[in-house]
Design an enzyme around this catalytic site. Structure first.
Site, PDB file in Angstrom:
ATOM      1  CG  ASP A 142      -2.752  -4.600   6.088  1.00  0.00           C
ATOM      2  OD1 ASP A 142      -1.625  -5.110   6.047  1.00  0.00           O
ATOM      3  OD2 ASP A 142      -3.774  -5.230   6.372  1.00  0.00           O
ATOM      4  CG  HIS A 200      -1.196  -8.609   6.206  1.00  0.00           C
ATOM      5  ND1 HIS A 200      -2.065  -7.668   6.697  1.00  0.00           N
ATOM      6  CD2 HIS A 200      -1.654  -9.802   6.622  1.00  0.00           C
ATOM      7  CE1 HIS A 200      -3.024  -8.268   7.389  1.00  0.00           C
ATOM      8  NE2 HIS A 200      -2.789  -9.567   7.365  1.00  0.00           N
ATOM      9  CB  SER A 214      -5.519 -11.117   7.815  1.00  0.00           C
ATOM     10  OG  SER A 214      -4.818 -10.448   8.813  1.00  0.00           O
TER      11      SER A 214
END
Length: 867
Positions: free
Chosen positions: A135, A185, A513
């Protein structure tokens, strides 16, 4: 390193490309796909076992695959944020959170929906399991993520694969620490798995697991496929028991290099869990690497409770010193100071216009002096400063606005009048509770806390509209070759988790996600409980025990009683407790019946009874709704195509079978295609084979198929594939036989980056997936170009960057400076581009398996000569 991981980037001039895929609206929706382009001169090469790197790449027999390096943007599979992260004082909360006591998740909706709460009650936390995440990095300094990095920490391993200055084209500068996370994220994903005890009351689904983070996304969510593949492989090499990947690029092809890489890892025995994408609700909209064979690709379900994240304050009933109830609010300008005052609500009988806002002055029935109240007012009909100005006429100093609808995205930091001393905003759901109390004559007090010293707070409101249904944004399968995906669904809509401290510390986000790390956590819980790590076994356990959700058609605003299509939910909502405790195993996790041309009308599966006693299984068929790919007359997959109850007919070799303890039985299935569907719309039909055991187990095998011929699709849009002027303000076709006068190029050069130099450029609109697109340059008339016969036709070379493989529905643009893909400078003359699209299931070496689109002619002249 095992041989299948020899996926090595070779940088050189053997490949030079400049194809770009631009964001485009596909179908009739508003979602856009991610965009990408090739890195000139860069390869990824996969070698056969036992061979090493050589410069003669194209001629080497041991080369298994060659792919160009591609750089991507917007890879993170988040959809939107329902409330922004805000800075908070974490005072009183340990800067190094306990690894042993994360508290209880009783009442935490995502864990209840997936039965994770039941496993926590049984003592399973994922302890001893290593979860590798690829990520944007992680803020491991966050106290809720342990506050440290390395042995004994929550985030114990991993690395930075890109460095601070990586932009997808330059050389990555790896580092030992996957920090900082400038996108947020990766930190959000990490908290869904492993958040420890925190002020907001949620915990990670596998809060006892050990995390590894491989930072491969830059601050804008961009990366390149060679970096991502290296990250996947490093997560494997470092001993991850499961790898979680919440990133992707829209593809629909299992042969995409990202998909191939994760498939190799799965083949080596490590399960990989990947987001299926946020391009729904169009059919055939899944993302790579989630298209990889054997991976667990995950769809998103909307949370049944919607968190609202804000600053903590309190209310009390009857007196300022009564029992305090926490609530979340967003500070305005100016924010509230430390005060405790009674609430007073603006109601229709207190306004001159009969509203609950104050777009006009308050009526004579309102108190003339409201300086000792916090005034609750609806923000509707006019802007917030106007309301504040009108309230100031009644000496209002403190204002709590609330939104006029239940969309939490409509709550923001309000502005006020100069005389206002404190302001904020709460959702309509919160205000409704207060309005009800005030309407009954209850004295209600608010104890406000200055945001500089307040703690964060989250309030959960029931999602009575779409809670428990598939998220509208969640991508649909199948792949362009009718592989079943997604495989499973977990909550990914409106999920509260950790965020980098300098970005607020917490955040509510949505997307596949968010669904993916929850599924990876479930794998970790199963690994701890059952000591099972085989990817195929795990996938079957989860798939067979899933709970099917019903279909909600967003565009038609219809809630159906039929199960949602397999192409949307896979097997359904993961049920972790049922998966761990199931004793029955099935030989397959899903069944593809392919398209009509390759229809599988007969197949089978095996049931194995792992119980200590005989079990009788009743076998049945649960059809789900079919869904058209296209709307009538539209050539791209549609966001709002029709669905139908038409279903296949399944006949079983036995509808009831008794299997002794430890025994097994094979069931044969005969399939008849559904009737009444329009083949031209390419409908995808699906359903579930159900097995109900006398031991109480309820199992399913999802299946799907396509009515129509995928091989007959002409993905290249003949009416929207042409030559245009690169300096034009819009992508319009140039006139036929138009002329470009350009500088004489050098061998191997790329088209100039300067917009001042006009070049002929190729525009291609792909309406559907295409396995391979050739763009061959054809000399016209007496143009003196040397030609080579390619698939039976004489060509002067390929347009730069072509051929391209594994194309998704998108717009492709390529400028041209006179140098072919093969490095040949074309002579002056007249040309056209012959586009050849390989049919799905076609052979790349067979000219008959291509359809042809030819552009208009264009003339090249040089305003200089060779040097």
């Amino acid at each position: 390193m095992v041989s299948y991981l020899h996926l090595l980037p070779f940088l050189g001039v053997l490949f030079a490309s400049s194809v770009h895929a631009k964001p485009s609206s596909v179908g009739d929706g508003n979602n856009t796909v991610g965009n990408w382009d090739y890195v000139p001169g860069a390869y990824i090469i996969e070698y056969e076992q036992g061979h090493t790197l050589s410069t003669k790449i194209a001629s080497l027999a041991p080369v298994k695959n060659v792919w160009p390096v591609m750089r991507y943007q917007n890879l993170n599979m988040r959809k939107f944020a329902s409330s922004k992260g805000i800075k908070h004082n974490l005072g009183g909360h340990s800067q190094h959170a306990s690894r042993t006591a994360a508290g209880s998740d009783t009442g935490y909706a995502p864990h209840i929906l997936t039965q994770v709460d039941k496993l926590h009650t049984e003592g399973y936390t994922g302890k001893g399991i290593r979860i590798g995440i690829v990520d944007s990095g992680v803020d491991y300094k966050h106290p809720v993520l342990g506050g440290c990095f390395g042995e004994g920490c929550v985030v114990a391993y991993g690395m930075d694969l890109i460095g601070p200055d990586f932009n997808g084209t330059n050389t990555p500068v790896p580092g030992p620490y996957p920090y900082p996370d400038c996108l947020g994220h990766g930190t959000h994903v990490s908290g869904i798995i492993a958040a420890q005890e925190n002020p907001l009351g949620f915990i990670g689904a596998a809060y006892g697991a050990t995390l590894g983070m491989y930072k491969a996304l830059d601050c804008g969510g961009g990366s390149s496929n060679d970096v991502l593949m290296a990250a996947f492989n490093q997560a494997y090499e470092d001993g991850s028991d499961v790898i979680s990947i919440s990133i992707g690029i829209y593809s629909g092809w299992t042969e995409d290099p990202l998909a191939v890489t994760v498939s190799r890892i799965v083949d080596a025995g490590v399960p990989v869990v990947i987001a299926n994408g946020n391009q729904g609700p169009a059919v055939f909209s899944s993302a790579s690497p989630g298209d990889g064979m054997g991976v667990m690709n995950v769809a998103s379900i909307d949370n049944t409770e919607t968190p609202f994240l804000g600053t903590e304050a309190f209310t009390s009933l009857h007196s300022p010193s009564g029992n305090l109830t926490s609530f979340a609010w967003l500070p305005g300008t100016p924010a509230f100071p430390n005060i405790t005052l009674p609430l007073w609500a603006v109601t229709p009988n207190a306004t001159t216009d009969g509203s609950s806002s104050a777009c006009s002055p308050l009526s004579s029935s309102a108190p003339t002096d409201l300086s000792d109240k916090i005034v609750l007012v609806e923000l509707a009909g006019c802007d917030d400063p106007t309301i504040a100005e009108n309230l100031a006429k009644n000496n209002v100093k403190y204002i709590m606005y609330y939104s006029s609808d239940d969309d939490l995205d409509d709550v923001y930091s309000v502005s006020t009048a100069p005389s206002t001393l404190g302001a904020g905003m709460v959702p309509l759901q919160q205000a409704a509770i207060w309005l009800d109390l005030l309407g009954k004559g209850t004295d209600l007090y608010a104890k406000m806390v200055d945001p500089q010293s307040a703690k964060p707070a989250a309030t959960y409101f029931p999602n009575n509209s779409t809670g428990g249904y598939l998220s509208y944004f969640s991508s649909w399968g199948p792949t362009w070759e009718v592989d079943v995906n997604p495989h499973i669904a977990t909550p990914g809509g409106s999920i509260l988790s950790t965020y980098p401290l300098d970005m607020g510390g917490y955040y509510v986000d949505s997307g596949t996600s968010m669904a993916t790390p929850l599924m990876a956590s479930i794998y970790a819980l199963i690994m701890q409980a059952r000591s099972i790590k085989d990817p195929k076994t795990l996938l079957s356990m989860i798939s067979s025990t899933a709970k099917q959700t019903k279909y909600y058609d967003l565009y038609q605003s219809i809630f159906y009683n039929d199960p949602a299509p397999v192409a949307q939910q896979g097997a359904g909502l993961a049920q972790a407790y049922d998966a761990i405790h199931a004793t029955t195993t099935l030989s397959v996790s899903s069944i593809s019946l392919n398209d009509t041309d390759h229809f599988v009308n007969r197949t089978d599966f095996t049931i194995k009874n792992g119980a200590k006693q005989a079990v009788t299984y009743s076998i049945g068929h649960l059809p789900s709704r079919s869904r058209d790919t296209f709307k009538a007359g539209v050539s791209t997959p549609s966001q709002n195509s029709n669905s139908s109850s038409a279903a296949a007919t399944l006949t079983f070799s036995a509808t009831k079978v008794t299997i002794l303890a430890g025994g097994s039985a094979k069931i044969t299935i005969k399939v008849a295609l559904p009737q009444g569907l329009t083949q031209a719309n390419l409908p995808v039909y699906s359903g579930y084979i159900s097995l109900n055991g006398t031991n109480g187990e309820k199992l399913v095998i999802p299946y799907l198929g396509v009515i129509g011929s995928l091989g007959s699709l002409q993905g290249i849009d003949a009416g929207n594939s042409y030559i245009y002027h690169s300096t034009g303000h819009s992508w319009q076709p140039a006139p036929n036989n138009d002329t470009w006068t350009i500088p004489y190029p050098s061998v191997g050069s790329q088209p100039p980056a300067s917009a001042a130099i006009d070049c002929p450029a190729l525009y291609i609109l792909a309406n559907t997936g295409v396995p391979l697109i050739r763009a061959d340059i054809i000399p016209l008339g007496d143009t003196p170009a040397n030609t080579t016969k390619i698939l039976g036709l004489d060509t002067a070379g390929s347009f730069p960057g072509y051929p391209i493989q594994w194309v998704d529905a998108n717009i492709y643009q390529t400028p041209f400076n006179g140098v072919t893909q093969e490095g040949v400078i074309l002579p002056e003359g007249s040309y056209a581009v012959l586009l050849r699209g390989l049919k799905i299931f076609g052979s790349a070496s067979n000219a008959d398996d291509y359809y042809i689109v030819q552009t208009q002619s264009f003339n090249i002249k040089y305003n200089s000569t060779a040097t």
